[in-house]
Design a protein around this motif. Structure first.
Motif, PDB file in Angstrom:
ATOM      1  N   ARG A  36       0.301  -7.501  -5.777  1.00 56.17           N
ATOM      2  CA  ARG A  36       1.675  -7.786  -5.330  1.00 56.17           C
ATOM      3  C   ARG A  36       2.692  -7.150  -6.281  1.00 56.17           C
ATOM      4  N   LEU A  37       2.434  -7.241  -7.593  1.00 60.26           N
ATOM      5  CA  LEU A  37       3.315  -6.599  -8.574  1.00 60.26           C
ATOM      6  C   LEU A  37       3.366  -5.088  -8.352  1.00 60.26           C
ATOM      7  N   LEU A  38       2.222  -4.489  -8.131  1.00 60.92           N
ATOM      8  CA  LEU A  38       2.176  -3.042  -7.894  1.00 60.92           C
ATOM      9  C   LEU A  38       2.920  -2.659  -6.623  1.00 60.92           C
ATOM     10  N   GLU A  39       2.771  -3.462  -5.585  1.00 68.74           N
ATOM     11  CA  GLU A  39       3.500  -3.191  -4.336  1.00 68.74           C
ATOM     12  C   GLU A  39       5.004  -3.230  -4.581  1.00 68.74           C
ATOM     13  N   LEU A  40       5.451  -4.225  -5.318  1.00 70.06           N
ATOM     14  CA  LEU A  40       6.884  -4.348  -5.625  1.00 70.06           C
ATOM     15  C   LEU A  40       7.358  -3.177  -6.474  1.00 70.06           C
ATOM     16  N   LEU A  41       6.586  -2.826  -7.492  1.00 69.66           N
ATOM     17  CA  LEU A  41       6.984  -1.747  -8.400  1.00 69.66           C
ATOM     18  C   LEU A  41       7.013  -0.386  -7.718  1.00 69.66           C
TER      19      LEU A  41
ATOM     20  N   LEU B  98       1.276   3.602  -2.144  1.00 65.74           N
ATOM     21  CA  LEU B  98      -0.141   3.551  -1.810  1.00 65.74           C
ATOM     22  C   LEU B  98      -0.437   2.303  -0.988  1.00 65.74           C
ATOM     23  N   PRO B  99      -1.396   2.367  -0.072  1.00 62.96           N
ATOM     24  CA  PRO B  99      -1.718   1.213   0.777  1.00 62.96           C
ATOM     25  C   PRO B  99      -2.619   0.219   0.034  1.00 62.96           C
TER      26      PRO B  99
ATOM     27  N   ALA C  17      -2.838  -3.186  -0.349  1.00 66.21           N
ATOM     28  CA  ALA C  17      -3.405  -4.387   0.268  1.00 66.21           C
ATOM     29  C   ALA C  17      -4.606  -4.058   1.137  1.00 66.21           C
ATOM     30  N   THR C  18      -4.595  -2.905   1.790  1.00 66.28           N
ATOM     31  CA  THR C  18      -5.700  -2.560   2.679  1.00 66.28           C
ATOM     32  C   THR C  18      -6.862  -1.878   1.962  1.00 66.28           C
ATOM     33  N   GLN C  19      -6.633  -1.349   0.784  1.00 62.88           N
ATOM     34  CA  GLN C  19      -7.673  -0.599   0.077  1.00 62.88           C
ATOM     35  C   GLN C  19      -8.403  -1.383  -0.984  1.00 62.88           C
ATOM     36  N   LEU C  20      -7.765  -2.393  -1.546  1.00 59.39           N
ATOM     37  CA  LEU C  20      -8.339  -3.101  -2.684  1.00 59.39           C
ATOM     38  C   LEU C  20      -8.903  -4.474  -2.318  1.00 59.39           C
TER      39      LEU C  20
END
Length: 157
Positions: A9-14, A150-151, A153-156
């Motif tokens: 979630r942090l990475l998505e926000l950043l 980068l996607p 949530a779907t990759q990790l």
């Protein structure tokens, strides 16, 4: 490094907005500031966060042309590939370069001001690259989607 749901979630926000403060990020992921900062720092140390940049609007800067160019080389021996790749790395208009499978060797993404600039670039730069046998340019007409995200949530999962 094993990533938790909070890390993702942090990475998505950043990757949407690297200017968010630690306080803002912490509030979004329900952490206090210190643990949030530690997680971000760990991901930087691990190289997961490679760098922080500003994304510029190329069109507002007058860079209208996006061109994808396929390149086939005369040969694909080690030194030929290394020489070509070193040359490509030095050309500012080429923003991405990939080796690809199939009948071509490379796919380049270039950005130029307009069609005249691209033609000069093609003749004076691309066509002069070492060992180029064949090139085909594909001019992007309409941008449907462009992202640096980068996607996760779907990759990790």
């Amino acid at each position: 490094m094993k990533l938790s749901d909070t890390d993702i979630r942090l990475l998505e926000l950043l990757q949407r907005d690297a200017s968010l403060t630690t306080a803002e990020l912490a509030a979004e992921v329900n952490l206090s500031q210190s643990p949030c900062w530690r997680r971000i720092h760990q991901m930087e140390e691990a190289g997961i966060i490679a760098r922080k940049v500003n994304v510029l609007d190329r069109e507002k800067l007058g860079m209208e042309m996006v061109v994808f160019t396929t390149v086939r080389l005369e040969s694909t021996h080690g030194e030929v590939l290394e020489t070509f790749e070193r040359a490509v790395a030095e050309i500012p208009e080429i923003v991405e370069c990939y080796t690809v499978t199939g009948s071509i060797d490379y796919m380049l993404k270039s950005i130029t001001r307009d069609i005249r600039h691209y033609e000069r670039f093609l003749r004076k730069t691309l066509a002069q690259l070492p060992e180029v046998r064949e090139m085909h340019s594909h001019i992007a007409v309409t941008k449907i989607k462009e992202t640096t995200e980068l996607p996760l949530a779907t990759q990790l999962e």
